[in-house]
Scaffold this active site. Sequence first.
Site, mmCIF file in Angstrom:
data_model
loop_
_atom_site.group_PDB
_atom_site.id
_atom_site.type_symbol
_atom_site.label_atom_id
_atom_site.label_comp_id
_atom_site.label_asym_id
_atom_site.label_seq_id
_atom_site.Cartn_x
_atom_site.Cartn_y
_atom_site.Cartn_z
ATOM 1 N N GLY A 25 -7.139 12.681 -14.137
ATOM 2 C CA GLY A 25 -5.922 12.473 -14.894
ATOM 3 C C GLY A 25 -6.285 12.640 -16.367
ATOM 4 N N SER A 26 -5.332 12.445 -17.269
ATOM 5 C CA SER A 26 -5.617 12.655 -18.698
ATOM 6 C C SER A 26 -6.747 11.724 -19.170
ATOM 7 C CB SER A 26 -4.357 12.415 -19.524
ATOM 8 O OG SER A 26 -3.778 11.169 -19.142
ATOM 9 N N GLU A 28 -9.389 10.973 -17.816
ATOM 10 C CA GLU A 28 -10.718 11.397 -17.364
ATOM 11 C C GLU A 28 -11.174 12.671 -18.068
ATOM 12 O OE1 GLU A 28 -8.171 10.489 -15.097
ATOM 13 O OE2 GLU A 28 -9.070 8.523 -15.387
ATOM 14 N N GLU A 47 -6.954 10.306 -3.858
ATOM 15 C CA GLU A 47 -8.157 9.507 -4.152
ATOM 16 C C GLU A 47 -8.710 8.786 -2.917
ATOM 17 O OE1 GLU A 47 -5.402 9.522 -5.867
ATOM 18 O OE2 GLU A 47 -5.850 9.916 -7.968
ATOM 19 N N HIS A 70 -8.652 8.275 -11.362
ATOM 20 C CA HIS A 70 -7.688 8.203 -12.464
ATOM 21 C C HIS A 70 -7.121 6.796 -12.613
ATOM 22 C CE1 HIS A 70 -4.665 9.055 -15.307
ATOM 23 N NE2 HIS A 70 -3.661 8.961 -14.467
ATOM 24 N N HIS A 281 -13.398 -8.749 16.512
ATOM 25 C CA HIS A 281 -12.142 -8.075 16.137
ATOM 26 C C HIS A 281 -10.979 -8.785 16.834
ATOM 27 C CE1 HIS A 281 -9.938 -3.948 15.603
ATOM 28 N NE2 HIS A 281 -9.158 -4.960 15.355
ATOM 29 N N GLY A 401 -12.834 -0.548 9.865
ATOM 30 C CA GLY A 401 -11.705 -0.044 10.652
ATOM 31 C C GLY A 401 -10.577 0.459 9.778
HETATM 32 C C1 LIG Z 1 -5.330 2.325 6.753
HETATM 33 C C2 LIG Z 1 -5.018 1.770 8.123
HETATM 34 N N1 LIG Z 1 -3.740 1.721 8.524
HETATM 35 C C3 LIG Z 1 -3.427 1.238 9.753
HETATM 36 C C4 LIG Z 1 -4.407 0.753 10.602
HETATM 37 C C5 LIG Z 1 -4.034 0.153 11.926
HETATM 38 N N2 LIG Z 1 -4.564 0.912 13.074
HETATM 39 C C6 LIG Z 1 -3.959 2.024 13.600
HETATM 40 C C7 LIG Z 1 -2.725 2.629 13.013
HETATM 41 C C8 LIG Z 1 -4.586 2.534 14.712
HETATM 42 C C9 LIG Z 1 -4.196 3.671 15.603
HETATM 43 C C10 LIG Z 1 -5.025 4.902 15.338
HETATM 44 O O1 LIG Z 1 -4.543 5.894 16.215
HETATM 45 P P1 LIG Z 1 -5.358 7.221 16.440
HETATM 46 O O2 LIG Z 1 -4.386 8.212 16.993
HETATM 47 O O3 LIG Z 1 -6.072 7.600 15.256
HETATM 48 O O4 LIG Z 1 -6.436 6.871 17.529
HETATM 49 P P2 LIG Z 1 -6.256 6.392 19.033
HETATM 50 O O5 LIG Z 1 -5.003 7.043 19.587
HETATM 51 O O6 LIG Z 1 -7.504 6.887 19.733
HETATM 52 O O7 LIG Z 1 -6.170 4.922 19.000
HETATM 53 S S1 LIG Z 1 -5.971 1.569 15.039
HETATM 54 C C11 LIG Z 1 -5.672 0.510 13.743
HETATM 55 O O8 LIG Z 1 -6.374 -0.496 13.441
HETATM 56 C C12 LIG Z 1 -5.737 0.785 10.121
HETATM 57 N N3 LIG Z 1 -6.773 0.305 10.882
HETATM 58 N N4 LIG Z 1 -6.020 1.319 8.899
#
Ligand SMILES: Cc1ncc(Cn2c(C)c(CCOP(=O)(O)OP(=O)(O)O)sc2=O)c(N)n1
Length: 528
Positions: A25-26, A28, A47, A70, A281, A401
Amino acid sequence: MPDVRQATYDLLRSHDLTTIFGNPGSNELPFLAGMPADFRYVLGLHEGAVLAMADGYALARGGSALVNLHAAAGTGNALGPLTNSVYSHSPLIITAGQQVRSTIGQEVMLANVDAATLPKPLVKWSCEPACAQDVPRSISHAIHIANLPAKGPVYVSVPYDDWGQEAPPEARHLLERTTGTAGSLSAAQLADLAGTLDAAESPVLVLGPEVDAQYANDDAVRLADRLGAPVWIAPSASRCPFPTRHRSFRGVLPAAVQGVTNALAGHDLILVVGAPVFRYHQFVPGEYLPAGARLIQLTGDPGEAARAPMGQALVGDVKDALSRLADAVTAGRRPELPSLPEHPPAPSGGDRLHPAELFAVLRENAPADAVYVKESTATAADFWAQMDLSRQGSYFFPASGGLGFGLPAAVGAQLAHDDRQVIGLIGDGSANYGITALWTAAQYEIPVIIVILKNGTYGALRWFSKVLDAGETPGMDVPGIDFVQIAGGYGVAATSVRTREEFADALAAALRSGKPAVIEAETELTEP
Ligand SMILES: Cc1ncc(Cn2c(C)c(CCOP(=O)(O)OP(=O)(O)O)sc2=O)c(N)n1
Ligand SMILES: [Ca+2]
């Protein structure tokens, strides 16, 4: 006399930080204006992709990566993938442009208000130097903090009128500075731990990402062999610290309290190395440990040691400890474990690929030293059952995750690896969080292969909905995405497959091409 910008580039060069991942951005431009010819700038279109590419690059090279964002808006976009970096202990050096120093308090446009606070708690350290003359030392401070245990991302916000100021002559001392750590177990601590292992009836090893990050997989194998002990990977695996076809390998522990306890039942000594205890988890309460079991944790991260809910912990150099323990324990006290059975047969999908089939094709046809960056969250069980990972740095998964790591990190890892093929295994949901990295792969001709497992839904959430008894909730399905068109739009050749044979052919073509490639694989929904 060099200005602050020149002194900073000299400092970055002295730390081999000559690749800048960024989106400008500006604020930077005054820093980038003077970029020396031996530096390269890798542009990402968002980003989040910038940060995740830098993370993949850092993890693959086992070192730092430099990021330039930025102001607040750019930093904010990067916070999602940064949730992974702080737990994967990625030593990212994140810099962000700030408005002119005298206008920050007025909160003029593009002022990054309270800049050093913005990325917390997702950085190990952050600062906005108190004056222009302290910018080189502050960035040096950040680089050393990032790379001392426990490693982690750091953040420095720099007002753009600082770069042209005269650098202090003392800045030249920064070019020679080195910092290192000597945190090894004492001889007494090591002897005590070796004696405890020898005396155990049935010891078991639980290995975490730090073992792979410290290039200590071979030391772990030597210890497991001499102990005759089974080996599990710690829950929520973000790296692969042990060869998956070794006779001791037992898989990845489930990410639930009772699941871990059930898996470790019968062992009287649990040695956890290079992992938090534990990255649970799904919330399934139960007994933290099997009856009669004692847990000892070895980690380089005092935070992991302090926050564990049970067991004893020792903070020290994990590779050094594993290597010395392997020498110190008594070999042959327990019978050799039987070899692993063959991989389970990969069930054939109906009119679309079963993920196990897709993984079996990779095992049989991809290079043995391929690097997998995975962000397909419902296919873990099939992946670990089918794959044969035997080398250091063969597997990366978002450590928190946080989706949006996988596809860009695969691009970044391939940029770091001109010696190994990187293959992204990305869910059709996850792909969308970092999809713009395809443009960077095309523009910089980065020969990464991205396999998109397209089951039309957020598979892991469907499974979680059962676990939480949440029933049918909104926002579960992601139908109708054409990744072939999208990839083409970003300049990457792509093809769609739905049978084992089609996938094998597409994979072979992608491997031959030496160019970035996307393979959209129509797959069945499975459970994690
Ligand atoms: C940034 C972000 N947004 C939402 C999620 C929630 N989330 C989401 C949305 C998942 C589904 C991912 O689906 P995929 O199609 O990538 O994979 P699978 O179909 O194999 O589960 S697993 C999970 O924890 C997350 N972990 N991170
Ligand atoms: Ca999916």
